[in-house]
Design an enzyme around this catalytic site. Structure first.
Site, PDB file in Angstrom:
ATOM      1  N   GLY A 164      10.752   6.111 -13.294  1.00  0.00           N
ATOM      2  CA  GLY A 164      11.995   6.175 -12.539  1.00  0.00           C
ATOM      3  C   GLY A 164      11.883   7.119 -11.369  1.00  0.00           C
ATOM      4  O   GLY A 164      10.954   7.923 -11.275  1.00  0.00           O
ATOM      5  N   ASP A 202      28.181  14.675 -13.167  1.00  0.00           N
ATOM      6  CA  ASP A 202      27.518  13.541 -12.506  1.00  0.00           C
ATOM      7  C   ASP A 202      27.427  12.354 -13.458  1.00  0.00           C
ATOM      8  O   ASP A 202      26.395  11.698 -13.564  1.00  0.00           O
ATOM      9  CB  ASP A 202      26.127  13.970 -12.019  1.00  0.00           C
ATOM     10  CG  ASP A 202      25.513  12.951 -11.049  1.00  0.00           C
ATOM     11  OD1 ASP A 202      26.281  12.140 -10.480  1.00  0.00           O
ATOM     12  OD2 ASP A 202      24.288  12.961 -10.874  1.00  0.00           O
TER      13      ASP A 202
HETATM   14  P1  ATP Z   1      19.966  11.289  -9.462  1.00  0.00           P
HETATM   15  O1  ATP Z   1      18.682  12.036  -9.401  1.00  0.00           O
HETATM   16  O2  ATP Z   1      20.654  11.312  -8.196  1.00  0.00           O
HETATM   17  O3  ATP Z   1      20.811  11.700 -10.590  1.00  0.00           O
HETATM   18  P2  ATP Z   1      19.122   9.056 -11.053  1.00  0.00           P
HETATM   19  O4  ATP Z   1      19.963   9.456 -12.164  1.00  0.00           O
HETATM   20  O5  ATP Z   1      19.016   7.594 -10.812  1.00  0.00           O
HETATM   21  O6  ATP Z   1      19.579   9.740  -9.686  1.00  0.00           O
HETATM   22  P3  ATP Z   1      16.951  10.309 -12.431  1.00  0.00           P
HETATM   23  O7  ATP Z   1      17.914  11.004 -13.265  1.00  0.00           O
HETATM   24  O8  ATP Z   1      15.873  11.110 -11.802  1.00  0.00           O
HETATM   25  O9  ATP Z   1      17.644   9.577 -11.221  1.00  0.00           O
HETATM   26  O10 ATP Z   1      16.334   9.119 -13.238  1.00  0.00           O
HETATM   27  C1  ATP Z   1      15.627   8.101 -12.630  1.00  0.00           C
HETATM   28  C2  ATP Z   1      15.360   6.984 -13.621  1.00  0.00           C
HETATM   29  O11 ATP Z   1      14.405   7.387 -14.577  1.00  0.00           O
HETATM   30  C3  ATP Z   1      16.555   6.558 -14.427  1.00  0.00           C
HETATM   31  O12 ATP Z   1      17.327   5.624 -13.732  1.00  0.00           O
HETATM   32  C4  ATP Z   1      15.914   5.958 -15.671  1.00  0.00           C
HETATM   33  O13 ATP Z   1      15.545   4.624 -15.411  1.00  0.00           O
HETATM   34  C5  ATP Z   1      14.665   6.788 -15.831  1.00  0.00           C
HETATM   35  N1  ATP Z   1      14.860   7.863 -16.831  1.00  0.00           N
HETATM   36  C6  ATP Z   1      15.422   9.068 -16.640  1.00  0.00           C
HETATM   37  N2  ATP Z   1      15.426   9.782 -17.760  1.00  0.00           N
HETATM   38  C7  ATP Z   1      14.828   9.021 -18.708  1.00  0.00           C
HETATM   39  C8  ATP Z   1      14.524   9.205 -20.103  1.00  0.00           C
HETATM   40  N3  ATP Z   1      14.816  10.329 -20.734  1.00  0.00           N
HETATM   41  N4  ATP Z   1      13.925   8.194 -20.763  1.00  0.00           N
HETATM   42  C9  ATP Z   1      13.625   7.051 -20.129  1.00  0.00           C
HETATM   43  N5  ATP Z   1      13.886   6.821 -18.840  1.00  0.00           N
HETATM   44  C10 ATP Z   1      14.476   7.787 -18.119  1.00  0.00           C
END
Ligand code: ATP
Ligand code: MG
Length: 654
Positions: free
Chosen positions: A17, A137
């Site tokens: 991600g 958030d």
């Molecule tokens: P922002 O950083 O603005 O909050 P976001 O929430 O889309 O944006 P991240 O929180 O960095 O970005 O997560 C990116 C992606 O990584 C998520 O959309 C998800 O698909 C994947 N992801 C995040 N955390 C996990 C996890 N614990 N297990 C599996 N996949 C995850």
């Protein structure tokens, strides 16, 4: 490719991600032999000390949370990777997809699924809020749904400890503003009710497949969160239960106080399928009644209004885990006793004087269509009465703009709620002809109208950029908020009328030039050349021949005569030049004196000009009696010589 192993423990497997501030990888924890998710801060944040400090604090507080619906944070670390310092969070790896992906896939979720996921998210919030952590958030991207259908809230990373000052929201960190609460949008200090609003926005999206507010820029969306009313979710999804629609719209209330009190109350409401009964029960619970102890928690709403002190009254127990509630009870306890007694008597009387099921709270039906409002009221055992329509700029035509009694008022079952329906507002379309766009916009705005589609047309009468015509026409009655289409002048059309090129041959250069401009043509090149038959200075030829039809301002070239060629001219000159003619005449007349005349002969051999006329003497003769004469004549001239007026002979000059 070489394996990347962080801290000699986490082996990076693949990127899964990418977010606003981090990349997320799947990794293997070699120590505990399990998969983990590792969030690595992007470089620009890894260089910001202030940010790092906050990030660390927040991650640590998030690590304290332990709930089945919260993505577990295991570890926070830093390491050197390719000479750069990296910062990362190790989390529970959730195999599944984000709620965002799920909504994108399914469009609208079923009532059942909405309730299921919402309860789980609310449980996560309840647990975090109890620890004083506000998420800030909540969005579908931060909710992971695992393969068993468990919802897990992640990214408490950017949440602050709730007591920790105001939120500074920059779009780069928050990413999307589609889910922020109005108070967050205003930059105010936020509390747990802000998370409830965001959850409302997420539920709205689950229900309708759409976010409640959308615009093409973050500021626009934020402003909508502050001041716009979202379309009721049910309008976009008729399959949505009224119960869920009510909950969603209540969560999206601008005023935090109008939302649910907390996550617990929301969960209660979500879990209670027969909402209208529950509503009635809840409302009657405002009056002190005796209930079994284990029911106490369920009657949260009661605790606000009830007075303590009576064994019969139900109010919040001092052991309730929410600090906010403790505060409220403290203040309740210091009420003067006399007043308490009075209120109690009143309350008991109130309770006894009417059956509890007859009391209910009027819901808000503002901004619903008349039809929906009536349905909504009747479903709750109320009657609806349309009292009148009223003009309004703020409410669309046909929507409820006022209700009496107002929302949240307690009334008896069967009470009539009077509704005022918006008639919108009719305005008379102004005459916009001759105005420019800015002026038109101003004029329309004053009336609550705006510019619709615009198009341009050529016009000889209306100056370029001014309005020629409009639709609807002026004086038409139109609902405020409508648009007026405009036709704008593009100025006069350049008429392409062809010009018939005149003949210029034989004219002087000057004449030709003036005629060319008179015809609306342009004289381009002028060349000069000799000509046998065109006089010097006159036009020999023109590049576009006479009678050709051409566009205005076409360019035309001329060739002007330089006169005849040099050689020819010389020859002629030579021919025409008078020459000295030497003539030898053999005079053998024996006279001392005699006269010699020479006449030029014309084409008919008639004598014309006299070229020579002299009286001679014998002394003029040489020894051979020859007279040498000299006179001027041009070539080829025929002449006759006369001696004493008698023809002597005809000669030609050669
Ligand atoms: P922002 O950083 O603005 O909050 P976001 O929430 O889309 O944006 P991240 O929180 O960095 O970005 O997560 C990116 C992606 O990584 C998520 O959309 C998800 O698909 C994947 N992801 C995040 N955390 C996990 C996890 N614990 N297990 C599996 N996949 C995850
Ligand atoms: Mg995230």
């Amino acid at each position: 490719m070489e394996k990347i192993i962080l801290d000699n423990r986490y082996e990076i497997i693949e990127q899964i991600g990418l977010g606003g501030m981090a990349k997320v990888y799947k990794a293997k924890d070699r120590l505990l032999d399990r998969f983990v998710a590792i969030k690595v801060l992007k470089d620009q944040y890894a260089e910001d000390e202030e940010f790092l400090k906050k990030f660390n604090n927040e991650a640590q507080s998030a690590a304290k949370l332990n709930h089945v619906n919260i993505v577990n944070v295991y570890d926070i670390g830093e390491d050197l990777l390719e000479g750069r310092k990296i910062y990362y969070i190790v989390m529970e790896y959730v195999e599944g997809q984000t709620l965002k992906d799920l909504i994108d896939e399914e469009g609208k979720l079923s009532n059942h699924d909405i309730i299921d996921y919402s309860v789980q998210i609310a449980q996560a919030l309840k647990s975090a809020h109890a620890s004083g952590i506000i998420h800030r958030d909540i969005k579908p991207q931060n909710i992971l749904i695992d393969k068993f259908g468990l919802a897990k809230v992640t990214d408490f990373g950017i949440a602050r400890v709730s007591s920790n000052a105001t939120i500074t929201y920059t779009s780069s960190i928050l990413g999307t503003v589609h889910y922020i609460s109005p108070e967050q949008a205003k930059g105010k200090i936020v509390d747990e009710k802000s998370d409830l609003y965001s959850l409302g926005a997420v539920m709205y999206e689950m229900a309708t497949g759409k976010v409640p507010f959308d615009a093409d820029n973050s500021v626009g969306i934020a402003v909508m969160h502050i001041q716009d009313k979202a379309r009721p979710a049910k309008e976009l999804n008729p399959d949505l239960s009224d119960h869920l629609n009510f909950i969603i719209m209540k969560l999206l209330e601008k005023e935090p106080g109008n939302r649910f009190l907390n996550a617990t109350e929301l969960i209660d409401s979500l879990e209670n399928q027969n909402f209208s009964n529950k509503q009635v029960l809840e409302e009657t619970a405002r009056i002190p009644i005796v209930v079994p102890n284990k029911e106490k928690k369920k009657k949260k709403k009661a605790k606000k209004e009830v007075t303590p002190k009576s064994e019969e009254a139900v109010y919040v127990s001092p052991t309730d885990e929410e600090p906010e509630e403790k505060e409220k009870n403290k203040s309740l306890k210091i009420w003067p006793l006399a007043l308490l007694a009075l209120i109690l008597v009143g309350a008991v009387y109130h309770f006894m004087s009417r059956p509890k099921v007859d009391v209910l709270e009027v819901p808000t039906v503002i901004n619903l269509s008349q039809e929906m409002a009536v349905k909504e009221l009747e479903k709750r055992g109320l009657k609806a009465n349309i009292s009148r329509t009223e003009e309004s700029d703020d409410y669309d035509k046909g929507k409820v703009m006022k209700q009496d009694p107002e929302a949240n008022t307690e009334v008896k079952k069967g009470t009539t709620v009077n509704l005022v329906i918006s008639a919108g507002r009719e305005v008379s379309v102004p005459d916009l002809a001759g105005l420019n766009l800015t002026e038109a916009e101003e004029k329309l705005k004053e009336l609550g109208l705006s510019i619709g589609r615009t198009s341009t047309e050529y016009s000889d009468q209306v100056e370029k950029d001014l309005i020629i015509d409009q639709n609807p026409r002026s004086s038409t009655n139109l609902q405020a908020g409508s648009k007026v289409d405009l036709i704008i002048s593009a100025g006069p059309e350049e008429k392409i009328e062809n010009i018939e090129v005149p003949s210029l041959i034989g004219m002087s250069e000057e004449q030709a030039a003036s005629l060319i401009s008179q015809y609306g043509l342009v004289l381009r090149n002028v060349d000069y050349t000799e000509s046998e038959d065109v006089e010097k200075g006159n036009v020999i030829s023109q590049s576009i021949s006479e009678g050709t039809l051409v566009a205005p301002q076409s360019q035309i070239d001329l060739v002007i005569s330089n006169g005849k060629k040099e050689k020819e001219k010389d020859k002629e000159d030579r021919t025409n030049q008078a020459k000295n003619v030497d003539l030898r005449l053999n005079i053998n007349n024996g006279k001392d004196k005699f006269n010699v005349k020479i006449y030029k002969l014309d084409d008919n051999d008639k004598r014309s000009d006299i070229l020579y006329d002299q009286n001679q003497t014998s002394k003029d003769l040489d020894e051979s009696q020859v007279l040498q004469l000299n006179f001027q004549a041009v070539q080829n001239t025929k002449f006759e010589v006369l001696v004493d007026d008698e023809s002597y002979g005809v000669y030609t000059v050669n």
